[in-house]
Motif scaffolding. Sequence first.
Motif, PDB file in Angstrom:
ATOM      1  N   ASN A   7      -8.669  -4.763   2.210  1.00 35.15           N
ATOM      2  CA  ASN A   7      -8.895  -4.493   0.789  1.00 35.15           C
ATOM      3  C   ASN A   7      -7.915  -3.443   0.264  1.00 35.15           C
ATOM      4  O   ASN A   7      -7.353  -3.580  -0.832  1.00 35.15           O
ATOM      5  CB  ASN A   7     -10.331  -4.019   0.567  1.00 35.15           C
ATOM      6  CG  ASN A   7     -11.346  -5.126   0.817  1.00 35.15           C
ATOM      7  OD1 ASN A   7     -11.009  -6.312   0.798  1.00 35.15           O
ATOM      8  ND2 ASN A   7     -12.587  -4.745   1.081  1.00 35.15           N
ATOM      9  N   ALA A   8      -7.708  -2.364   1.048  1.00 32.98           N
ATOM     10  CA  ALA A   8      -6.781  -1.316   0.624  1.00 32.98           C
ATOM     11  C   ALA A   8      -5.369  -1.869   0.486  1.00 32.98           C
ATOM     12  O   ALA A   8      -4.667  -1.579  -0.491  1.00 32.98           O
ATOM     13  CB  ALA A   8      -6.807  -0.159   1.615  1.00 32.98           C
ATOM     14  N   CYS A   9      -4.955  -2.674   1.445  1.00 35.00           N
ATOM     15  CA  CYS A   9      -3.603  -3.230   1.392  1.00 35.00           C
ATOM     16  C   CYS A   9      -3.449  -4.211   0.230  1.00 35.00           C
ATOM     17  O   CYS A   9      -2.394  -4.268  -0.412  1.00 35.00           O
ATOM     18  CB  CYS A   9      -3.275  -3.913   2.718  1.00 35.00           C
ATOM     19  SG  CYS A   9      -3.020  -2.755   4.095  1.00 35.00           S
ATOM     20  N   ALA A  10      -4.501  -4.974  -0.062  1.00 37.60           N
ATOM     21  CA  ALA A  10      -4.444  -5.911  -1.179  1.00 37.60           C
ATOM     22  C   ALA A  10      -4.304  -5.166  -2.502  1.00 37.60           C
ATOM     23  O   ALA A  10      -3.542  -5.573  -3.387  1.00 37.60           O
ATOM     24  CB  ALA A  10      -5.695  -6.785  -1.191  1.00 37.60           C
ATOM     25  N   ILE A  11      -5.021  -4.058  -2.636  1.00 41.44           N
ATOM     26  CA  ILE A  11      -4.960  -3.276  -3.871  1.00 41.44           C
ATOM     27  C   ILE A  11      -3.582  -2.654  -4.059  1.00 41.44           C
ATOM     28  O   ILE A  11      -3.027  -2.623  -5.165  1.00 41.44           O
ATOM     29  CB  ILE A  11      -6.041  -2.177  -3.858  1.00 41.44           C
ATOM     30  CG1 ILE A  11      -7.441  -2.810  -3.943  1.00 41.44           C
ATOM     31  CG2 ILE A  11      -5.842  -1.181  -4.996  1.00 41.44           C
ATOM     32  CD1 ILE A  11      -8.574  -1.825  -3.689  1.00 41.44           C
ATOM     33  N   LEU A  12      -2.999  -2.176  -2.959  1.00 43.81           N
ATOM     34  CA  LEU A  12      -1.767  -1.401  -3.030  1.00 43.81           C
ATOM     35  C   LEU A  12      -0.515  -2.216  -2.752  1.00 43.81           C
ATOM     36  O   LEU A  12       0.595  -1.691  -2.780  1.00 43.81           O
ATOM     37  CB  LEU A  12      -1.841  -0.221  -2.053  1.00 43.81           C
ATOM     38  CG  LEU A  12      -2.973   0.764  -2.337  1.00 43.81           C
ATOM     39  CD1 LEU A  12      -3.125   1.748  -1.201  1.00 43.81           C
ATOM     40  CD2 LEU A  12      -2.726   1.498  -3.653  1.00 43.81           C
ATOM     41  N   GLY A  13      -0.693  -3.505  -2.467  1.00 43.54           N
ATOM     42  CA  GLY A  13       0.462  -4.357  -2.209  1.00 43.54           C
ATOM     43  C   GLY A  13       1.131  -4.092  -0.875  1.00 43.54           C
ATOM     44  O   GLY A  13       2.354  -4.236  -0.746  1.00 43.54           O
ATOM     45  N   LEU A  14       0.356  -3.688   0.136  1.00 41.81           N
ATOM     46  CA  LEU A  14       0.889  -3.406   1.465  1.00 41.81           C
ATOM     47  C   LEU A  14       0.540  -4.543   2.420  1.00 41.81           C
ATOM     48  O   LEU A  14      -0.376  -5.320   2.176  1.00 41.81           O
ATOM     49  CB  LEU A  14       0.313  -2.087   2.002  1.00 41.81           C
ATOM     50  CG  LEU A  14       0.510  -0.845   1.131  1.00 41.81           C
ATOM     51  CD1 LEU A  14      -0.153   0.358   1.785  1.00 41.81           C
ATOM     52  CD2 LEU A  14       1.981  -0.576   0.903  1.00 41.81           C
ATOM     53  N   ASP A  15       1.270  -4.614   3.513  1.00 40.13           N
ATOM     54  CA  ASP A  15       1.021  -5.596   4.556  1.00 40.13           C
ATOM     55  C   ASP A  15       0.406  -4.873   5.742  1.00 40.13           C
ATOM     56  O   ASP A  15       1.019  -3.947   6.297  1.00 40.13           O
ATOM     57  CB  ASP A  15       2.339  -6.261   4.966  1.00 40.13           C
ATOM     58  CG  ASP A  15       2.143  -7.410   5.953  1.00 40.13           C
ATOM     59  OD1 ASP A  15       1.128  -7.419   6.667  1.00 40.13           O
ATOM     60  OD2 ASP A  15       3.024  -8.289   6.018  1.00 40.13           O
ATOM     61  N   PRO A  16      -0.806  -5.242   6.177  1.00 44.32           N
ATOM     62  CA  PRO A  16      -1.454  -4.537   7.293  1.00 44.32           C
ATOM     63  C   PRO A  16      -0.615  -4.514   8.563  1.00 44.32           C
ATOM     64  O   PRO A  16      -0.762  -3.596   9.382  1.00 44.32           O
ATOM     65  CB  PRO A  16      -2.755  -5.318   7.510  1.00 44.32           C
ATOM     66  CG  PRO A  16      -3.020  -5.996   6.205  1.00 44.32           C
ATOM     67  CD  PRO A  16      -1.672  -6.305   5.629  1.00 44.32           C
ATOM     68  N   LEU A  17       0.258  -5.488   8.753  1.00 46.40           N
ATOM     69  CA  LEU A  17       1.076  -5.532   9.961  1.00 46.40           C
ATOM     70  C   LEU A  17       2.027  -4.346  10.047  1.00 46.40           C
ATOM     71  O   LEU A  17       2.507  -4.009  11.135  1.00 46.40           O
ATOM     72  CB  LEU A  17       1.881  -6.832  10.019  1.00 46.40           C
ATOM     73  CG  LEU A  17       1.094  -8.128  10.181  1.00 46.40           C
ATOM     74  CD1 LEU A  17       2.039  -9.323  10.155  1.00 46.40           C
ATOM     75  CD2 LEU A  17       0.286  -8.127  11.481  1.00 46.40           C
ATOM     76  N   TYR A  18       2.303  -3.701   8.914  1.00 51.04           N
ATOM     77  CA  TYR A  18       3.254  -2.585   8.879  1.00 51.04           C
ATOM     78  C   TYR A  18       2.568  -1.225   8.773  1.00 51.04           C
ATOM     79  O   TYR A  18       3.245  -0.202   8.690  1.00 51.04           O
ATOM     80  CB  TYR A  18       4.214  -2.749   7.706  1.00 51.04           C
ATOM     81  CG  TYR A  18       5.126  -3.939   7.828  1.00 51.04           C
ATOM     82  CD1 TYR A  18       6.346  -3.847   8.483  1.00 51.04           C
ATOM     83  CD2 TYR A  18       4.770  -5.175   7.291  1.00 51.04           C
ATOM     84  CE1 TYR A  18       7.189  -4.944   8.609  1.00 51.04           C
ATOM     85  CE2 TYR A  18       5.600  -6.280   7.407  1.00 51.04           C
ATOM     86  CZ  TYR A  18       6.810  -6.161   8.067  1.00 51.04           C
ATOM     87  OH  TYR A  18       7.632  -7.257   8.186  1.00 51.04           O
ATOM     88  N   VAL A  19       1.238  -1.199   8.776  1.00 54.11           N
ATOM     89  CA  VAL A  19       0.496   0.050   8.620  1.00 54.11           C
ATOM     90  C   VAL A  19       0.264   0.674   9.995  1.00 54.11           C
ATOM     91  O   VAL A  19      -0.069  -0.018  10.963  1.00 54.11           O
ATOM     92  CB  VAL A  19      -0.838  -0.192   7.890  1.00 54.11           C
ATOM     93  CG1 VAL A  19      -1.635   1.106   7.767  1.00 54.11           C
ATOM     94  CG2 VAL A  19      -0.578  -0.772   6.495  1.00 54.11           C
TER      95      VAL A  19
END
Length: 353
Positions: A272-284
């Motif tokens: 959800n956080a990545c969707a809101i912020l436009g991030l890819d979980p694979l890179y977190v």
Amino acid sequence: MSDTALDVTGWTCPAPLRDRPRVVMGHGGGGALSAELVQHLFAPAFGGDVLAQLGDSAAVSLGGVRLAFSTDSYVVRPLFFPGGSIGDLAVNGTVNDLAMSGAEAAYLSCGFILEEGVEMSVVARVAEAMGAAARAAGVEVATGDTKVVEAGHGDGIYINTAGIGVIPDGVDLRPQRVVPGDVVIVSGEIGLHGVAIMSVREGLEFGVDVQSDCAALGGLVRSMLAVTPDLHVLRDPTRGGLAASLNEIAAASGAGVVIHEGRVPVPAAVANACAILGLDPLYVANEGKLVAFVPREHADAVLDAMRAHPLGRHAAVIGEAVDAHPGLVVARTALGGTRVVDLPIGEQLPRIC
């Protein structure tokens, strides 16, 4: 449009150009800029076959004993975050780097760089956290150093730790051992550390309390090696996340890597956080996870052993090494398509460790 010229001298780029003549934040992000800095500046300057390994820790022989040796620096902001602190990170991060060589961590050094004006109570909290983390990981902080810089020339506390540990006989963990057919296993849910840091740093709320996964992985690695010492490579996906670790392994081994996005364990809060912020979980970033390349014949037994350990209960097979597209990582999407998972240029979230 106005004829007044725009002043762009203060503008910055989130993905800085690689040919810039000055250091930028992306050089510390664990991605392509970091790799270029090491490979084209530091490695030629220092030389040496041991440094050329470019692993999480160096495997060296001394007096007939195989040792793993690693060092890391920690500049995380804020100093305290849900699930840990800079003190926990400084111990667990170095212990984990040693564990990725299969080593039993034994001793750490600790260097504190303190900013003038930081409260003694804050320093004490960090030191106490380090001591507790070291005891939990079964290591001793054996030596250290303290420096103080003028106010305004630091950010409260920076820490450097180095560690040594013994590599058991028969263990040889390095990306060059990866072969097509190896099974790729991740030890649990990804992205928790990066999202936890971001939530407190930026004051963001995602509906649930996200805790960092900061933990020492030595016990988990021991349980895996007890199944077979013939693991091919382990990495802890910190800066640059899972994507950076997979790309580093693919590049060093010359094998291609295929992962299935739907099999990667991403907790709902991270998604959800990545969707809101436009991030890819694979890179977190993560601080308590590992990715393993395991011979297919041992994969089921290793996976069972991981799931029996508290730090591996959500372990999952996410892909495999392949002959196709050597040196590249691709992901199979839920829609049946394929996308390249490239090495990040810098880092989506700076100052996470």
